[in-house]
Design an enzyme around this catalytic site. Structure first.
Site, PDB file in Angstrom:
ATOM      1  N   GLU A 201       4.893   9.398   1.698  1.00 40.85           N
ATOM      2  CA  GLU A 201       5.924   9.968   0.828  1.00 40.85           C
ATOM      3  C   GLU A 201       6.973  10.674   1.682  1.00 40.85           C
ATOM      4  OE1 GLU A 201       2.944  10.917  -2.963  1.00 40.85           O
ATOM      5  OE2 GLU A 201       4.119  12.538  -2.058  1.00 40.85           O
TER       6      GLU A 201
ATOM      7  N   HIS B 127      13.790  -8.549  33.710  1.00 43.94           N
ATOM      8  CA  HIS B 127      14.909  -9.395  33.294  1.00 43.94           C
ATOM      9  C   HIS B 127      16.256  -8.857  33.791  1.00 43.94           C
ATOM     10  CE1 HIS B 127      12.094 -11.346  30.458  1.00 43.94           C
ATOM     11  NE2 HIS B 127      13.023 -12.259  30.229  1.00 43.94           N
ATOM     12  N   GLY B 128      16.305  -7.581  34.165  1.00 43.38           N
ATOM     13  CA  GLY B 128      17.562  -6.993  34.603  1.00 43.38           C
ATOM     14  C   GLY B 128      18.566  -6.958  33.467  1.00 43.38           C
ATOM     15  N   GLY B 129      19.831  -7.241  33.774  1.00 43.75           N
ATOM     16  CA  GLY B 129      20.872  -7.223  32.745  1.00 43.75           C
ATOM     17  C   GLY B 129      20.594  -8.187  31.620  1.00 43.75           C
TER      18      GLY B 129
ATOM     19  N   PHE C  40       0.860  -1.184   0.000  1.00 42.90           N
ATOM     20  CA  PHE C  40       0.000   0.000   0.000  1.00 42.90           C
ATOM     21  C   PHE C  40       0.891   1.227   0.000  1.00 42.90           C
ATOM     22  CE2 PHE C  40      -2.647   3.194   2.248  1.00 42.90           C
ATOM     23  CZ  PHE C  40      -3.795   3.134   1.484  1.00 42.90           C
TER      24      PHE C  40
ATOM     25  N   ARG D 261      14.488 -16.989  38.122  1.00 42.49           N
ATOM     26  CA  ARG D 261      15.638 -16.197  38.569  1.00 42.49           C
ATOM     27  C   ARG D 261      15.590 -16.003  40.080  1.00 42.49           C
ATOM     28  NH1 ARG D 261      20.818 -14.339  38.208  1.00 42.49           N
ATOM     29  NH2 ARG D 261      20.987 -12.080  38.503  1.00 42.49           N
TER      30      ARG D 261
ATOM     31  N   GLU E 105       0.092   3.195  11.115  1.00 42.57           N
ATOM     32  CA  GLU E 105      -1.382   3.278  11.159  1.00 42.57           C
ATOM     33  C   GLU E 105      -1.849   4.525  11.924  1.00 42.57           C
ATOM     34  OE1 GLU E 105      -3.554   1.495   9.553  1.00 42.57           O
ATOM     35  OE2 GLU E 105      -2.386  -0.213   8.890  1.00 42.57           O
TER      36      GLU E 105
END
Length: 384
Positions: free
Chosen positions: A126, A339-341, A122, A269, A364
């Site tokens: 531009e 998750h930390g590091g 689509f 963890r 959109e």
């Protein structure tokens, strides 16, 4: 509106299994190769995923809006690149033809789109026309029984693979706004079409975009969608509510995947001798994410049902798109934090999702455009 709950559930179960057993295990491959494996494309064809929204008379499944968002919740649980590959055929690449196309255009293109034989793109955005789409400059000048197209389209999804391009071009330069814009179906290989180099994006490897350049491209007048000038931009606007609900549903699915991964990590963890899931500050991030996902899911389903009832859902679709995509960004951020590091390295999917979902708030219609639409609709209703 769900037409047959049992049939839908069978479809959802098969897609759920496909996502779990085929797509999720191949995510890293897609990220590393920047390509959707051909065998997966073939499986998606066999499942009918390219024709979900195309009516049954043209070889598709003809799902309703409510059915579509339920399917998208499932597809959202894996890399967005998979959904993007089938997305244009089910959305902006086919719906314009479906809504406004001539009988000949529908019968010629829709079955090929539904089967996945053709991939669509689509072409609206531009270099100088994004949120202000009505300012586009691509021109289409009538010469006998052809139109000659000139201009450049930017960030066009699936452009490198598309067999047809739905192109918005200005047929009447005297009308500066939307009224002077028409829509054309332009086939790949038409002389004068060229592609820019593939865009190197922040995320969404495997989902390809590029410029599409039209240099004196001669298009038969029979390729004017609907055979009428000046309705092209209106065609584009007709599919926006649908597309916004689709992206909102995609955001819900992605957020659910990220939260599932974060919860699993938090249970595995250990710090200070126990799983980090037992720490209240981690629990707060999990709980906030769960509540926001639930709210977004409810918004999407409510708006989808109203659209299926034939109601104007311009405001509801913008609300859902704005809230769900922003929610998805917040969930991504929290899940990296949980998750930390480990959340900052590519060994875990959250690092990739954190980059992938950032785009949801842009395409959109940006969040800011949704705010404008919502407020404008509110003001119009209050003053009429």
């Amino acid at each position: 509106m769900i037409r047959d709950a049992e049939t839908l559930q069978i479809l959802l179960d098969s897609i759920h299994q496909f996502v779990d057993e085929v797509l999720i295990p191949r995510e890293n491959e897609v990220a590393e190769t920047d390509a959707i494996p051909r065998d997966i494309v073939e499986q998606m064809r066999e499942m009918g995923l390219f024709g979900l929204t195309i009516p049954e008379e043209f070889g598709g499944l003809g799902v309703t809006m409510e059915e579509e968002v339920n399917i998208t919740f499932e597809l959202g649980r894996t890399s967005p690149a998979f959904r993007s590959y089938i997305g244009t055929n089910n959305g902006i690449g086919s719906i314009g033809i479906l809504i406004d196309g001539t009988p000949e255009q529908k019968s010629h293109y829709l079955p090929r789109l539904a089967s996945g034989e053709l991939l669509s793109s689509f072409c609206l955005t531009e270099p100088d026309a994004g949120s202000d789409a009505a300012s586009l400059k691509t021109s289409a000048v009538r010469e006998g029984d052809h139109y000659v197209l000139n201009g450049t389209k930017r960030f066009i999804t699936n452009a490198p693979h598309a067999g047809i391009y739905t192109v918005m071009a200005r047929t009447n330069p005297e009308i500066k706004g939307a009224g002077g814009i028409s829509a054309f179906i332009v086939e790949r290989g038409t002389p004068g079409i060229s592609l820019g180099k593939p865009d190197h994006k922040m995320g969404q490897k495997g989902a390809h975009t590029s410029d599409v350049i039209f240099d004196n491209v001669r298009v038969p007048a029979s390729q004017l969608i609907g055979g009428v000038e000046g309705v092209g931009f209106k065609t584009a606007m007709k599919v926006l509510d649908k597309g916004r609900l689709h992206i909102a549903a995609l955001s819900v699915g992605a957020a659910e995947r990220m939260l599932d991964d974060a919860l699993r990590y938090a249970l595995e963890r250990k710090q200070f001798g126990k799983p980090i899931a037992e720490f209240q500050l981690i629990q707060a991030m999990l709980a906030d994410s769960k509540a926001e996902i639930y709210a977004a899911r409810c918004m999407v389903l409510d708006a989808a049902r109203k659209r299926d009832e034939g109601r104007n859902v311009s405001t509801e679709a913008s609300c859902a798109k704005m809230f769900a995509t922003e929610m998805c960004g917040r969930v991504a951020d929290r899940c990296v934090q949980i998750h930390g590091g480990a959340g900052y390295v590519s060994e875990y999917a959250i690092e990739r999702f954190y980059r992938d979902v950032r785009l949801f708030r842009i395409y959109e219609g940006t969040t800011q455009i949704q705010q404008v639409v919502i407020a404008r609709n509110m003001i119009r209703e209050a003053t009429h």
